[in-house]
Design a protein around this motif. Structure first.
Motif, short mmCIF file in Angstrom:
data_model
loop_
_atom_site.label_atom_id
_atom_site.label_comp_id
_atom_site.label_asym_id
_atom_site.label_seq_id
_atom_site.Cartn_x
_atom_site.Cartn_y
_atom_site.Cartn_z
N GLU A 1 -15.16 -32.19 39.80
CA GLU A 1 -15.02 -32.42 38.90
C GLU A 1 -14.66 -33.82 38.55
OE1 GLU A 1 -11.63 -31.42 41.22
OE2 GLU A 1 -12.91 -30.72 40.86
N ASP A 2 -14.57 -34.58 39.93
CA ASP A 2 -15.26 -36.21 39.23
C ASP A 2 -16.31 -36.49 38.77
OD1 ASP A 2 -12.49 -36.16 39.52
OD2 ASP A 2 -12.58 -36.40 41.11
N LEU A 3 -17.57 -35.90 39.07
CA LEU A 3 -18.72 -36.31 38.78
C LEU A 3 -18.94 -37.38 37.37
CD1 LEU A 3 -20.85 -33.30 40.13
CD2 LEU A 3 -20.85 -35.46 41.65
N CYS A 4 -19.32 -38.03 37.57
CA CYS A 4 -20.05 -38.74 36.37
C CYS A 4 -22.19 -39.26 36.62
CB CYS A 4 -19.13 -39.42 36.05
SG CYS A 4 -19.45 -41.68 37.20
N GLU A 5 -22.34 -39.82 35.28
CA GLU A 5 -23.90 -40.13 35.29
C GLU A 5 -23.60 -41.45 36.19
OE1 GLU A 5 -26.20 -39.60 31.70
OE2 GLU A 5 -24.25 -38.99 30.68
N GLY A 6 -25.01 -41.66 36.74
CA GLY A 6 -24.66 -42.96 37.92
C GLY A 6 -24.64 -43.09 39.52
N LEU A 7 -24.27 -41.66 39.58
CA LEU A 7 -24.21 -41.31 40.58
C LEU A 7 -25.33 -41.26 41.54
CD1 LEU A 7 -20.05 -39.52 41.54
CD2 LEU A 7 -21.10 -41.97 41.27
N PHE A 8 -25.49 -41.90 42.92
CA PHE A 8 -26.56 -41.41 43.72
C PHE A 8 -26.25 -40.61 44.77
CE2 PHE A 8 -29.65 -41.95 46.91
CZ PHE A 8 -30.49 -42.18 46.49
N VAL A 9 -26.87 -38.87 44.71
CA VAL A 9 -25.78 -37.84 45.60
C VAL A 9 -27.12 -37.56 46.41
CG1 VAL A 9 -26.80 -35.57 45.32
CG2 VAL A 9 -25.47 -36.80 43.21
N VAL A 10 -26.04 -37.97 47.96
CA VAL A 10 -27.16 -37.13 49.13
C VAL A 10 -27.10 -35.62 49.43
CG1 VAL A 10 -27.96 -39.65 49.36
CG2 VAL A 10 -25.14 -38.02 50.58
N ALA A 11 -26.15 -35.43 48.98
CA ALA A 11 -25.66 -33.76 50.28
C ALA A 11 -25.05 -33.03 49.05
CB ALA A 11 -25.24 -34.06 51.23
N LEU A 12 -24.73 -31.90 48.89
CA LEU A 12 -23.91 -31.14 48.59
C LEU A 12 -23.67 -29.85 49.25
CD1 LEU A 12 -26.21 -30.05 45.29
CD2 LEU A 12 -24.90 -31.47 45.01
N GLU A 13 -22.36 -29.57 48.68
CA GLU A 13 -20.97 -28.90 49.83
C GLU A 13 -21.15 -27.83 48.86
OE1 GLU A 13 -17.03 -29.08 52.35
OE2 GLU A 13 -19.34 -30.83 52.36
N ASN A 14 -20.88 -26.21 48.82
CA ASN A 14 -19.86 -24.93 48.62
C ASN A 14 -19.24 -24.60 49.51
OD1 ASN A 14 -21.69 -23.46 50.85
ND2 ASN A 14 -23.24 -23.26 49.13
#
Length: 385
Positions: free
Chosen positions: A8-21
């Protein structure tokens, strides 16, 4: 250094290296920056709960506007009593963590950014819920712990100021990290100069100014530290007219973050008690800051800072029109001149009184006459914090 960010805190410009569910961490075939709101919505739709972000490669510049404008304060979501308990816990943890980080620097060790990032997230969340609480508990200061408490207060004020300007949650977190680390170069200054119980000589002041130069290599050794956090540290002594240090930057060469940190750093230094001087009232500090505009400090930004902390900030000592003195306990979002004041002292008779909480919004016959400096008035507000 990679940090976890709630979806819920995501915004444009963040560099994503992994996801978690819910089942665990997932690999990303091609790490990269979030480039659109649509991508954020797709991530949320796929049941992702946490995103792992490399802030060193993130670009949050879009969330630091070239121009700023007054934003009405967001409503407080928790009561003062509830949030104060959490704020007290955050303050204890902050002092312990920062003290250990400073000790590590004195021993020649590097700083671990992970616990500082976690702490910064707690600071941002507390200020989001009720900014009065953390400012109230932080107002109790020890003149012998200036470096530690100044860094904490700069972090708190930077987050509160950024929130007022409408900056993104992730930006606020980076401002907090920068505030906590903004004076780490002072650990490389001669102790006899850093701890001198008197004003510095011109030669000693020149040596003290080296802390800005000495900060940079220390910051370079912190993996995952964002450029925004670095700016809080490296630009807080720069001035618009080029008279600042260490680089003598001029005008637009100083970013918004740098201009913010310059105002916050001076304000907190002026309102702090030192071994060689008493604290200054916020009103007196504002007058000095205003005298530095528009040549050294940003006039418009300073006006926003004053709107944010209030003419009578939470935690400051004031005198009411009935000659009682007390602490500003809680702000009033509807009228900054009518906060709740915790009265405990008679200016007329020079003695302490039974405590009374006075809501000036409900007691129309009473007004704040002036801000007070506890040292100058010989009033000890410590037991009433």
């Amino acid at each position: 250094m990679v940090q976890a960010v709630a979806v819920e805190d995501l915004c444009e410009g963040l560099f994503v290296v992994a996801l978690e569910n819910a089942k665990g961490r997932l690999r990303v075939n091609k790490p990269g920056r979030i480039h659109s709101i649509d991508l954020i919505n797709r991530i949320k739709a796929n049941g992702i709960q946490t995103v792992w972000v490399d802030f060193e490669q993130s670009d949050l510049s879009d969330y630091v506007p070239d121009h700023y404008q007054y934003n009405p304060k967001p409503p407080k979501t928790t009561s003062m009593d509830t949030e104060r308990k959490r704020a007290e816990s955050i303050l204890v943890k902050s002092k312990d963590l920062l003290s250990k980080a400073i000790d590590n620097l004195y021993e020649g060790k590097n700083i671990d950014i992970a616990p500082i990032a976690d702490l910064s997230e707690s600071i941002v969340d507390s200020i989001r819920c009720n900014p009065d609480a953390i400012h109230c508990v932080a107002a109790l200061r020890n003149k012998d712990s200036y470096l530690l408490e100044h860094s904490l207060n700069v972090a708190f004020l930077m987050v509160s100021f950024g929130r007022h300007l409408g900056l993104n949650q992730q930006v606020l977190k980076q401002l907090a990290i920068g505030g906590l680390l903004h004076d780490i170069g002072k650990t490389q200054v001669k102790l006899e100069v850093l701890n001198k119980p008197a004003r510095l000589t011109p030669e000693e002041f020149e040596h003290m100014k080296l802390h800005q130069v000495l900060s940079e290599p220390l910051l370079d050794c912190i993996p995952g530290l964002s450029d925004m956090s670095r700016q809080v540290s490296l630009l807080h002594h720069e001035k618009l007219d080029g008279s600042g240090y260490p680089r003598g930057l001029y005008g637009d060469e100083i970013s918004l973050v740098g201009r913010m940190s310059a105002i916050v750093d001076i304000y907190d230094a002026l309102t702090a008690t030192r071994c060689y001087k008493e604290s200054m009232s916020p009103t007196a500090a504002f007058n000095i800051l205003k005298s530095m505009t528009p040549h050294q400090l940003d006039s418009e930004l300073l006006n926003e800072f004053i709107r944010n902390v209030g003419v009578y900030p939470v935690g400051s000592l004031v005198e009411l029109s009935d000659e009682r003195a007390g602490l500003v306990w809680e702000s009033n979002d509807e009228s900054f001149l009518q906060p709740i004041v915790k009265c405990f002292y008679s200016m007329k008779y020079g003695r302490y009184l039974d405590v009374e909480m006075v809501n000036l919004a409900e007691r129309k016959q009473l007004v704040i006459e002036r801000g007070l400096s506890p040292g100058k008035e010989n009033i000890d507000p410590t037991p009433y914090r």
